[in-house]
Design a protein around this motif. Structure first.
Motif, PDB file in Angstrom:
ATOM      1  N   ARG A  17      -0.707  -8.277 -32.357  1.00 47.74           N
ATOM      2  CA  ARG A  17      -0.403  -8.794 -31.365  1.00 47.74           C
ATOM      3  C   ARG A  17       0.363  -7.805 -30.429  1.00 47.74           C
ATOM      4  O   ARG A  17      -0.268  -7.109 -29.432  1.00 47.74           O
ATOM      5  CB  ARG A  17       0.280 -10.139 -31.412  1.00 47.74           C
ATOM      6  CG  ARG A  17       0.128 -11.023 -29.988  1.00 47.74           C
ATOM      7  CD  ARG A  17       0.989 -10.841 -28.937  1.00 47.74           C
ATOM      8  NE  ARG A  17       2.653 -10.658 -29.677  1.00 47.74           N
ATOM      9  CZ  ARG A  17       3.647 -10.428 -28.810  1.00 47.74           C
ATOM     10  NH1 ARG A  17       3.479  -9.935 -27.799  1.00 47.74           N
ATOM     11  NH2 ARG A  17       5.011 -10.512 -29.431  1.00 47.74           N
ATOM     12  N   ASP A  18       1.419  -7.675 -30.600  1.00 50.58           N
ATOM     13  CA  ASP A  18       2.390  -6.804 -29.869  1.00 50.58           C
ATOM     14  C   ASP A  18       1.975  -5.489 -30.075  1.00 50.58           C
ATOM     15  O   ASP A  18       1.664  -4.563 -28.840  1.00 50.58           O
ATOM     16  CB  ASP A  18       3.730  -6.894 -30.338  1.00 50.58           C
ATOM     17  CG  ASP A  18       4.918  -6.892 -29.111  1.00 50.58           C
ATOM     18  OD1 ASP A  18       4.474  -6.625 -27.902  1.00 50.58           O
ATOM     19  OD2 ASP A  18       5.920  -7.227 -29.325  1.00 50.58           O
ATOM     20  N   HIS A  65      13.470  -9.048 -32.594  1.00 53.54           N
ATOM     21  CA  HIS A  65      12.307  -8.663 -32.174  1.00 53.54           C
ATOM     22  C   HIS A  65      12.778  -7.342 -31.419  1.00 53.54           C
ATOM     23  O   HIS A  65      12.870  -7.437 -30.248  1.00 53.54           O
ATOM     24  CB  HIS A  65      11.620  -9.683 -31.646  1.00 53.54           C
ATOM     25  CG  HIS A  65       9.989  -9.166 -30.951  1.00 53.54           C
ATOM     26  ND1 HIS A  65       8.927  -9.491 -31.327  1.00 53.54           N
ATOM     27  CD2 HIS A  65       9.941  -8.262 -29.977  1.00 53.54           C
ATOM     28  CE1 HIS A  65       7.972  -8.960 -30.658  1.00 53.54           C
ATOM     29  NE2 HIS A  65       8.462  -8.232 -29.913  1.00 53.54           N
ATOM     30  N   HIS A  79      12.698  -3.752 -29.348  1.00 46.18           N
ATOM     31  CA  HIS A  79      11.707  -2.520 -28.859  1.00 46.18           C
ATOM     32  C   HIS A  79      12.594  -1.509 -28.769  1.00 46.18           C
ATOM     33  O   HIS A  79      13.921  -1.200 -29.289  1.00 46.18           O
ATOM     34  CB  HIS A  79      11.304  -3.064 -27.546  1.00 46.18           C
ATOM     35  CG  HIS A  79       9.833  -3.903 -27.810  1.00 46.18           C
ATOM     36  ND1 HIS A  79       8.728  -3.249 -27.595  1.00 46.18           N
ATOM     37  CD2 HIS A  79      10.175  -5.197 -27.673  1.00 46.18           C
ATOM     38  CE1 HIS A  79       7.860  -4.355 -27.900  1.00 46.18           C
ATOM     39  NE2 HIS A  79       8.353  -5.590 -27.800  1.00 46.18           N
ATOM     40  N   ASN A  83       7.498  -0.914 -30.651  1.00 50.47           N
ATOM     41  CA  ASN A  83       8.393  -2.140 -31.523  1.00 50.47           C
ATOM     42  C   ASN A  83       9.141  -1.592 -32.443  1.00 50.47           C
ATOM     43  O   ASN A  83       9.126  -0.411 -32.699  1.00 50.47           O
ATOM     44  CB  ASN A  83       7.326  -3.189 -32.019  1.00 50.47           C
ATOM     45  CG  ASN A  83       6.667  -3.805 -31.197  1.00 50.47           C
ATOM     46  OD1 ASN A  83       5.962  -3.550 -30.087  1.00 50.47           O
ATOM     47  ND2 ASN A  83       7.054  -5.312 -31.096  1.00 50.47           N
TER      48      ASN A  83
HETATM   49 ZN    ZN Z   1       7.541  -7.336 -27.943  1.00 49.30          ZN
END
Ligand code: ZN
Ligand code: KIV
Length: 566
Positions: A39-40, A245, A247, A281
């Motif tokens: 997804r990301d 999560h 980055h 990420n």
């Molecule tokens: Zn993200």
């Protein structure tokens, strides 16, 4: 930057948490891992993955051991929806794997997401909306805090309503205040509490509260403070799984995650090799292997990292940089001479320690935080030769790749020659080239002196002495004669003496059976000292007969001395 540019930036505010506890903690166990590669990671690719490519990566994520895998944003595009359907229809999701789907807090998108989940056994429905003042002001046109909180509440309510429509699916609910990293902490807690109040988590159905550093604005200690502050103030902490999560905008996404774990988080979202928007990420490979390197079992298997990397590079069309921790091509390679020496000593010592104490003996090789073999890297790449390299490195390559066990005092002579060559060519030399240089420059050199014939007569002498009958060519002139001594080398030295060509003494001699070459070959190394100058030089001889190898080594050393003088 120029001063006039810097003026538009502001310091990032610190968190008021004088009694913070995370700096005194250590990581002792692995978190729950969740991969967001599909997804990301996928949404950040110049060429997004096809369904086939996603399936390939999904299988690899399962093989590695991920139990929570975000498979997409099914309501956002047909490929995302179809991919999830392919997973279900091909019965590709193992029983112990929970798939995760992301959805914005918008009615149509939530309904479509539930349609995509038909037939899934275990799913995490991941709701998000953005909460930071910057997003509220710019993206949502000065939306109020209440309005943004209500968007989250409405989304949460609809999801709660739709859960019973999938009776065969075990559903876990996750909420992300997107842009958490620059959201006011009390407001982030307020919104999360509001969502949690709708979903009513309990000990068997915990809520996942994912706290994204959507953009990394601050130093990792500030992120850790935010997480600890949040954990202390959120309602129902015991029924909440706090998820990270990060980055990597400032290049400290990994540090932020590690400190966030110290600060109390239970779960980590990220991607293989850190693929993701902008700077990426969190790189899950690094965080997991960092834990392994401190003796923590993570449940993730990166023991064949090169094939994982290959699959990743093929499906994403990205490349893993050469210096990327653990996975990069060069990360176990030492070019510098002193590092090479220390690594070589480290490996020698390691094999002794393992013989004596077993393989559990604590790892300790200078410059190598882990044993490269544990992630499927061979030792081949560890020592590579360029002009910065040292004698030890060249000897190591000659030994490991070509079977020459050079005497230690020969290392500087050969090493210097090889790295001078690398310097001259301005490039790295391959292992093959190093073998060729050694053979051409130090083995069986037979000019200006070459041996035409050599015979040993054991019969006429007593007390272990032999007499040799030798014919040599020196600078095109034939010289024949005899010499006696306690062996072939010694008798040949006396032959040279008789012929008026001995201005040296033999100072060392070694021999070995050659590994890697022909089984029948022996290698001998002879060191001579030039009497007038005191200079020491080694030569190497190779021959099926150990005696002839010794003789060739002596002749080689003699010739090298002549060349050196020339
Ligand atoms: Zn993200
Ligand atoms: O970075 C982010 O904030 C996200 C959310 C959607 C979780 O990817």
């Amino acid at each position: 930057m120029k001063p006039e540019s810097i003026q538009k930036y502001r310091p990032f505010p610190a968190v008021e948490l004088p009694d913070r506890t995370w700096p005194d903690r250590t990581i002792t166990q692995a978190p729950i891992w969740a991969s967001v590669d599909l997804r990301d990671g996928n949404q950040a690719l110049p060429v997004p993955m096809s369904v086939e490519e996603k399936l390939r990566l999904f299988d690899e994520l399962v093989r590695i051991g991920f139990k929570e895998i975000e498979v997409g944003f099914p309501s956002a595009a047909d490929t995302e929806f179809n991919f999830l359907r392919a997973l279900v229809e091909q019965d590709r999701i193992p029983a112990d794997v929970t798939i995760q789907v992301l959805v914005q807090a918008r009615e149509q998108l939530i309904r479509r997401t539930f349609e995509s989940l038909q037939g899934v056994k275990k799913a995490i429905v991941h709701l998000y909306n953005s909460t930071s003042p910057l997003q509220r002001r710019v993206t949502f046109g000065d939306a109020s805090k209440e309005k943004i909180r209500d968007i989250a509440i409405e989304g949460a309510k609809l999801i709660k309503e739709l859960v019973p429509t999938l009776p065969g699916t075990e559903i876990t609910l996750q909420y992300s205040p997107e842009s958490f990293s620059d959201t006011e902490l009390d407001y982030a807690v307020e919104v999360c509490n509001a969502v949690s109040a709708v979903w009513e988590p309990d000990k068997d159905r915990k809520i996942i509260l994912n706290l994204p550093a959507t953009v990394e604005w601050s130093t990792p200690n500030v992120h850790a403070d935010q997480i600890e502050w949040f954990c202390r103030h959120v309602d129902n902490r015991e029924h909440s799984i706090i998820s990270l999560h990060t980055h990597n905008d400032r290049g400290t996404g990994i540090a932020a995650t590690e400190l966030g774990l110290l600060a109390g988080a239970d779960r980590v979202e990220g991607t293989l090799f850190g693929n993701g928007e902008r700077t990426g990420n969190l790189d899950l490979v690094i965080v997991a292997l960092n834990m392994n390197s401190h003796g923590i079992d993570t449940g993730l298997d990166f023991s064949d990292l090169s094939s994982t990397r290959q699959i990743y590079e093929e499906v994403t069309r990205l490349t893993v940089p050469e210096r990327q921790p653990y996975a990069g091509e060069l990360v176990f390679t030492a070019f510098s001479g002193s590092h090479q020496d220390a690594i070589k000593k480290g490996f020698d010592r390691r094999s002794k320690d393992v013989d004596e104490f077993g393989t559990d003996f604590p790892w300790g090789v200078p410059y190598l935080t882990i044993d490269p073999q544990d992630i499927g890297r061979s030792y081949e790449a560890i020592i590579r030769i360029n002009s910065q390299s040292g004698k030890g490195g060249v000897a190591y390559i000659l030994d490991r790749e070509h079977g020459f066990d050079l005497p230690k005092t020969m290392h500087p002579q050969v090493g210097k020659f090889v790295y001078d060559r690398a310097d001259k060519e301005g490039r790295e030399l391959s292992n093959e080239e190093i073998g060729d240089i050694f053979s051409e420059q130090f083995v069986n050199i037979d000019s200006p002196l070459s041996l035409t014939s050599f015979e040993l007569d054991h019969t006429t002498m007593s007390r272990g002495e032999v007499i040799c009958h030798a014919t040599v060519e020196i600078d095109g002139e034939t010289v024949a004669g005899t010499g006696k001594g306690n062996g072939p080398i010694n008798s040949f030295v006396h032959f040279l003496e008789e012929a008026g060509h001995k201005d040296f003494n033999v100072t060392d001699y070694r021999s070995q059976a050659l590994r890697g070459g022909s089984d029948a070959d022996s290698a001998a190394y002879v060191q001579i000292q030039h009497a007038p100058s005191g200079k020491l030089l080694w030569g190497c001889g190779i021959d099926p007969s150990i005696e002839m190898a010794g003789l060739k080594a002596l002749i080689c050393a003699w010739n090298l001395l002549r060349r050196d003088e020339a």
